[in-house]
Structures are given as structure tokens and as C-alpha cells.
Design an enzyme around this catalytic site. Structure first.
Site, PDB file in Angstrom:
ATOM      1  N   ARG A  70     -13.907 -41.228  34.786  1.00  0.00           N
ATOM      2  CA  ARG A  70     -12.475 -41.306  34.554  1.00  0.00           C
ATOM      3  C   ARG A  70     -12.110 -41.637  33.114  1.00  0.00           C
ATOM      4  NH1 ARG A  70     -13.441 -42.170  39.620  1.00  0.00           N
ATOM      5  NH2 ARG A  70     -15.150 -43.341  38.742  1.00  0.00           N
ATOM      6  N   THR A  71     -12.721 -42.683  32.574  1.00  0.00           N
ATOM      7  CA  THR A  71     -12.253 -43.167  31.279  1.00  0.00           C
ATOM      8  C   THR A  71     -12.477 -42.108  30.187  1.00  0.00           C
ATOM      9  OG1 THR A  71     -12.735 -45.412  31.987  1.00  0.00           O
ATOM     10  CG2 THR A  71     -12.398 -45.085  29.636  1.00  0.00           C
ATOM     11  N   LYS A  96     -32.931 -44.100  18.286  1.00  0.00           N
ATOM     12  CA  LYS A  96     -33.970 -44.177  17.248  1.00  0.00           C
ATOM     13  C   LYS A  96     -33.951 -45.538  16.575  1.00  0.00           C
ATOM     14  CE  LYS A  96     -33.122 -39.363  15.887  1.00  0.00           C
ATOM     15  NZ  LYS A  96     -32.568 -38.579  14.758  1.00  0.00           N
ATOM     16  N   ARG A 115     -17.369 -47.096  24.516  1.00  0.00           N
ATOM     17  CA  ARG A 115     -17.823 -47.871  25.679  1.00  0.00           C
ATOM     18  C   ARG A 115     -19.274 -48.250  25.417  1.00  0.00           C
ATOM     19  NH1 ARG A 115     -17.121 -46.447  31.966  1.00  0.00           N
ATOM     20  NH2 ARG A 115     -15.065 -47.290  31.446  1.00  0.00           N
ATOM     21  N   HIS A 164     -11.829 -54.513  29.589  1.00  0.00           N
ATOM     22  CA  HIS A 164     -11.531 -53.080  29.715  1.00  0.00           C
ATOM     23  C   HIS A 164     -10.007 -52.925  29.592  1.00  0.00           C
ATOM     24  CE1 HIS A 164     -11.714 -48.979  30.714  1.00  0.00           C
ATOM     25  NE2 HIS A 164     -12.453 -49.014  31.812  1.00  0.00           N
TER      26      HIS A 164
END
Ligand code: NCD
Length: 388
Positions: free
Chosen positions: A52-53, A81, A102, A130
């Protein structure tokens, strides 16, 4: 002028949030010229899974006439890396006009905001916050109930690790709602969230044990601007849950449970037809940031109180409003207050003790910073864990 960011709702007053929600409503109703991001680029950098986000951010940017570049898998970036988060952000901020990040570690978005030349949006930083989900939650609640002030909202589920509730609870208090936390022992709201709620105007909190509510041992915690009413309601031997306007459900955050917890906890009691038949749920809309994994039964999907799919759809207009604001449209947004907010912040001699804090996982490049909160408690500026 400093660039704006959207890292935590702590940085915004109620008027600004309400203005964003109004803009979102206009976008939803098609009342705004939606070419405001023409020739602008959004970078979505997602080091954790998302449906969703990420997709609603990207959809929102496209709907605003802008373009999107995207990392959907951390393994596909140079962080695999060994590149530091700070270097990754420096690079990406040269490729985009706004970045949504995120990350599995608390405080990652704040670090990003401090090292990016372009606005940073916190799309979830570990188990911490959030804030864009909170905008969606407030928007949906306001649409469904016509207001936020005075509502009684129960937050239920994994309140310890459910980052959406950490951003939502203080925002609800700031808007004048009564908030009830219902969580099993061990999954209660972290103390820094409770502290924020109190700072936002929650006057008193009561803790009680409720045995029969979901057929399991739970703890109820109330933060409210009207403590007297609740003291009476909750002091009775038989605890009476009052009529609720909304129940906000979160899943068990299995990926964030502490060692040993994962085996013990397999699921949360489910909100189903039997629960919704209780009188206190008569007018309660059911919200959930999704994904659900059993804590809301699909048998209630057709119930008029089930609002979670609409809530997910609201992600697009809400994120359109936020992106437009970060790209210079009203309302004007401030920069991440970051360390400046702390006032008494000091650079700590040792890394943060929280293993999933960005100052712990990126200790080579992110210095630990401690701030003293209103109660004199020292906390890590990134994850808000107590350091004393
Ligand atoms: C939430 C999240 O990622 O924190 N999902 C979302 O953004 N809609 C909730 C969750 O994963 O449980």
C-alpha cells in the site's frame, strides 16, 4: 529557506495537519488542479516490504503529473554492498525532488532528513513511527465520523511494535479524542508514546486488567482530556467499556518481536461478528492499516462498520496532498526539527543500546545523540529509547 520534511507528526501543529486533510479531501473530490508535480520526481526507497504505502505514493505522484524512481528491495541497492544510509541518501537526493523512505531501523528517516537536499518523507522507520499512515487514519476517521474531537477510539493489537499506532495515538489526543489502548501483557504501548500523548494534552491515564473482553488477558490504558468521566467508568469492579466510535486494529508485528516472543505468540484474538455484536461496538468503525493476518475476520468485510479497505484507498489523495505541500503548495510545512527540537541534546559517547536503532546499526556514520525529555528522562533522539 530550509527544505520541509515529513518525518514525525511531532513537527506539525493541529492546524497544519487539518489543512493537509482538507487538501486531501479536495484531491479526493477532484477539486484541485492535479498537475502540481509536473517535471518533478519522487524517489521511493523501500528497505522493507510494502504494498500500500509504496504503490499509493507512486500512484499519488503520477496523479500529480510527476515521475517516480523506485527501490523496492534493499538487496538491489548498494546498501547490500555496505554503503551507509547517509551516502545512499546523499546520492538519491541528487536524482529526485522528494524522497519517501521506509527502513527497518528506528530513526532512519530522521538521519535521511538531516543529510538530504530534498524533502524526506518517513514511510515507516522500524517499529518507531509511520506518520503518513496517521494522516490516512485521521482522514478516514473524519470522513466516517464527521469529526475527530470527542471520539472514543480504541487501539488494539501489537501496540508495542505497531508503528502506525505510535504516530496515531498522540495525534488523536492532539485532536481532542479519547484514546484507549488495549494490548496483551508484553505488547503495550512504549513509554515514549504515552509520554507524547500526555504532552499532547492527555491528562490522566488509568491502567486496568480486562480479562473477558477478547477472551484473553489484556490491559486497558486510557489517555483522555476528561479524566473524571473515565475514572468513574473504570473504577467499577466490572470494568465497563464505553461506547466506542472506532476500533483501530494492528497485526502482530512478527518481524519485530523480541527473541523468544515469536514462538510464544502466534496470533491475536480476532475482531469478528461476535465482537462487533457487543453493544460497545454498535457505532464503531473498524480501521486497520493492513495487511491483516487474522486479527480481523473476513466475515465482517461486508459490515458497514468495516472501513479498512476505504482507508487503504484514501492513501492516494492523502499522499497527493502531502507531496503537493512538500513541493511548495499550501499548507507550508516546516523542516524536520530533528535535534534542534531536543534543546538539551548531547552527542552520546556510546552507540544506542536499542539493536534496531539507526544509531546502533549505522554506528560508523551516525553518532548517538541523547536528548532529555520533559520528565527529565534521557532518550535516544532516533528511537526514543531510554538511555538512563
Ligand atoms: C503498516 C506498516 O507498514 O507499518 N502497513 C502500512 O503501511 N499500511 C502496518 C503493518 O505492516 O502492520
Amino acid at each position: 529557506m530550509q527544505k520541509p520534511d515529513f518525518v514525525t507528526l511531532n513537527d506539525f501543529d493541529r492546524t497544519t495537519i487539518a489543512a493537509l486533510l482538507d487538501r486531501a479531501r479536495d484531491f479526493k473530490n477532484g477539486r484541485i488542479d492535479d498537475d502540481v508535480a509536473k517535471k518533478k520526481i519522487l524517489a521511493t526507497i523501500f528497505f522493507e516490504p510494502s504494498t500500500r504505502t509504496r504503490l499509493s505514493f507512486e500512484s499519488a505522484m503520477h496523479r500529480l503529473g510527476g515521475g517516480v524512481i523506485s527501490v523496492a528491495d534493499a538487496a538491489a541497492t548498494s546498501s547490500s554492498k555496505g554503503e551507509s544510509l547517509i551516502d545512499t541518501i546523499r546520492i538519491v537526493s541528487g536524482y529526485a525532488d522528494v524522497i519517501a523512505i521506509r527502513h527497518p531501523n528506528a530513526g532512519a528517516a530522521l538521519v535521511a532528513a538531516r543529510h538530504s537536499d530534498v524533502p524526506i518523507i518517513n514511510a515507516g522507520d522500524g517499529g518507531h513511527e509511520h506518520p503518513t499512515q496517521t494522516l490516512i487514519d485521521l482522514f478516514t476517521l473524519r470522513e466516517k465520523k464527521g469529526r475527530i474531537e470527542g471520539l472514543s477510539v480504541m487501539l488494539y493489537g501489537d501496540l508495542k511494535n505497531g508503528r502506525t499506532t505510535h504516530s496515531l495515538a498522540p495525534a488523536l489526543i492532539a485532536f481532542g479524542a479519547h484514546v484507549l489502548f488495549l494490548a496483551e501483557p508484553g505488547l503495550e504501548m512504549p513509554d515514549y508514546v504515552v509520554e507524547r500523548c500526555v504532552r499532547a494534552g492527555g491528562l490522566v491515564h488509568e491502567v486496568e486488567t480486562v480479562d473477558a473482553f477478547f477472551g484473553t488477558k489484556t490491559r486497558l490504558f486510557v489517555v483522555t482530556p476528561e479524566p473524571e468521566i473515565w475514572r468513574r467508568r473504570l473504577s467499577a469492579e466490572q470494568i465497563e467499556i464505553p461506547a466506542l466510535d472506532a476500533i483501530y486494529v494492528t497485526r502482530l508485528q512478527k518481524e519485530r518481536l523480541d527473541a523468544g516472543d515469536g514462538e510464544r505468540r502466534r496470533s491475536l484474538p480476532s475482531i469478528d461478528r461476535t465482537v462487533l455484536a457487543r453493544p460497545e461496538f454498535k457505532d464503531a468503525v473498524v480501521l486497520h492499516p493492513l495487511p491483516r493476518v487474522g486479527e480481523i475476520s473476513p466475515t465482517i468485510d461486508d459490515d458497514p462498520r468495516a472501513a479498512f479497505f476505504e482507508q487503504a484507498r484514501n492513501g492516494v489523495p492523502v499522499r497527493m496532498a502531502l507531496l503537493a505541500a512538500l513541493l511548495g503548495k499550501p499548507p507550508e510545512l516546516p523542516p524536520a526539527s530533528s535535534v534542534a527540537r531536543a534543546g538539551k541534546a548531547t552527542v552520546g559517547p556510546s552507540p544506542c543500546a536499542h539493536p534496531r536503532c539507526i544509531a546502533s546499526t549505522e554506528r560508523a556514520t551516525v553518532a548517538s545523540i541523547i536528548m532529555t525529555d520533559n520528565n527529565g528522562i534521557d532518550r535516544c533522539v532516533y528511537c526514543e529509547t531510554r538511555s538512563n
